[in-house]
Design a protein around this motif. Structure first.
Motif: not given
Ligand code: NAG
Length: 463
Positions: A34-40, A441-445, A451-455
């Motif tokens: 299953p695809p799961l996108w994350s943010l770098d 959801s919305y996994i960020k590293v 990552t704060l503005p994207y939480n």
């Protein structure tokens, strides 16, 4: 986390086709991650990266020529009398993620839901454990020192006794794929290890764990040890984050004393207790729970931010935590039980102070403390997402009173408001709350504060 992460508990399909482990790649059912996108993220912004998740090999049907290699808790001696031959004989099959295991992603492919009890074609499945991948053959390796990791969670449907967990373990990038006795590899979720040195891992480094296998407990002679960083162990009532260093890098196949079993708990290579930061246990009982009376309201989603402070080249010095909910940054609870100004983050000094206060043996310091945890973060770790109940000690160490033979008034014994007892047993939970589930959801590293503005993205708005 303090106790075996569910050997019996992450159990699985009960009847016709028992879940089994793996080493060859199966061909009967295709495996589609299953695809799961994350943010770098960096200070300049965040970028979406395509990732996916893979189900652990232990949950899968393991077969040779359509026949079970492992059934009713035991290996078939016809194909598995020898650990290497067993690994060469048996193939792990592809998973029907949603129908069999209750694992699904949303239409945007940025949120993962794990369901507690799923009635499938072959019986009933309880809980699951998946790993985050950056290709169909490799786990994504996260290097978190001097970085932060965050994600959004919805724990509103997680009752006492059930644990929706997000953590990192020092697994091999390819799951010890070797082209011979392990051709399944990360594609089929092989290579699990954690700081409890679990004995229920059915294949370790390309060999079946069939030696001295005990069908009653479904555990073998060897354990799979590696460093573990628990970001999030939680339900709607309690939460903890916990570093568990080990004194050896990577996966150690332990045997005997190195596993740290039973009364040799503190003689193994891993810190099984860890240094947990549990807001309730550390003195703030109004901080985390369901409803507007709590500082973090678990009846609604929120972001969990964890910062691993330290320089790129120096030691890990501190693990900070804050939350974001309703557009507000919420600082972590204070450790008021340790006295005023004792801090709200994991540091070596808080850990030592906590162990003394609670009368716990300080294995964390003995196993190297934050510096050793930081060494594992530098080498890189794999992200695990799971949902489990606890047949060993009913999750009392997370959300209720533990140990049970001590008065609840003893500092450190109460970890959450749950009643414990019968109502926290897997049997009760599985029949009473089969629809329990967790959403991640919305996994960020990224770099610290990036990552704060994207939480806690809700309806397209950002904090
Ligand atoms: C991150 O943000 C906090 C709060 O604004 C600030 O105190 C800290 O210095 C920042 N850290 C870095 C590395 O930018």
């Amino acid at each position: 986390m303090e106790f075996a992460r569910g050997s019996l508990t992450l159990l699985l399909l009960s009847s016709v086709a028992p879940p089994v482990a793996s080493q060859q790649a199966g061909s009967l059912t295709p495996e589609a991650h299953p695809p799961l996108w994350s943010l770098d993220c960096t200070a300049r912004g965040c970028w979406w990266e395509r990732g996916s998740v893979v189900l652990d090999a232990n949950w899968r049907w393991l077969q040779k020529d359509g026949k079970n290699c492992y059934k009713d808790g035991d290996w078939d001696p016809a194909v598995c009398s020898d650990p290497i031959q067993c690994a060469k004989n048996c193939a792990a099959e592809g998973a029907d993620y949603a129908a069999t295991y209750g694992i699904s992603v949303n239409r945007w492919q940025d949120a993962l839901t794990l369901k507690f009890v799923t009635q499938g074609e072959y019986g009933s499945n309880v809980g699951s454990r998946v790993y985050f991948m950056d290709s169909d053959e490799t786990y994504k390796i996260f290097k978190l020192k001097n970085r932060e990791f965050s994600l959004d969670v919805d724990v509103s449907k997680l009752p006492c006794g059930v644990n929706g967990a997000v953590y990192f373990v020092e697994m091999d990038k390819r799951g010890h794929w070797n082209g011979r006795s392990n051709t399944a590899g990360a594609t089929y979720g092989t290579g699990y290890c954690d700081a409890q040195c679990p004995h229920d891992v059915k294949f370790i480094k390309g060999a079946a764990n069939s030696k001295d296998w005990d069908p009653k407990t479904a555990t073998g002679r060897y354990g799979a040890c590696c460093a573990e960083m628990d970001i999030w162990e939680a339900n709607s009532q309690s939460t903890a984050y916990t570093p568990h260093p080990c004194t050896q890098p990577g996966l150690t196949k332990c045997d005997g004393v190195t596993c740290g079993d039973a009364d040799q708990r503190y003689d193994g290579i891993c810190d099984k207790d860890g240094c947990d930061y549990n807001s309730y246990r550390l003195g703030d009982r109004d901080y985390y729970g369901p409803g507007p009376g709590f500082t973090v309201d678990t009846s609604k989603p929120f972001s969990v931010v964890t910062q691993f402070d330290g320089t790129d080249s120096g030691d890990l010095a501190e693990i900070k935590r804050f939350y974001v909910q309703g557009g507000q940054v919420v600082p972590n609870s204070e450790s008021s039980i340790l006295g005023r100004n004792s801090g709200n983050s994991v540091t070596d000094s808080l850990c030592a102070k906590q162990k003394t206060k609670f009368g716990d043996l300080d294995d964390f310091t003995r196993k190297g403390g934050l510096a050793e945890m930081g060494a594992a973060l530098d080498r890189g770790m794999v992200l695990v997402l799971s949902l489990w109940d606890d047949a060993a000690v009913n999750m009392l160490w997370l959300d209720s009173a533990y140990p049970t033979d001590q008065p609840k008034t003893t500092p450190g014994v109460l970890r959450g408001p749950c009643p414990g007892g019968k109502q926290s047993t897997p049997e009760y939970l599985r029949s009473t709350y089969p629809d329990a589930q967790v959403e991640f959801s919305y996994i960020k590293v990224g770099t610290i504060n990036s990552t704060l503005p994207y939480n806690r993205r809700l309806g397209g708005s950002y904090v």
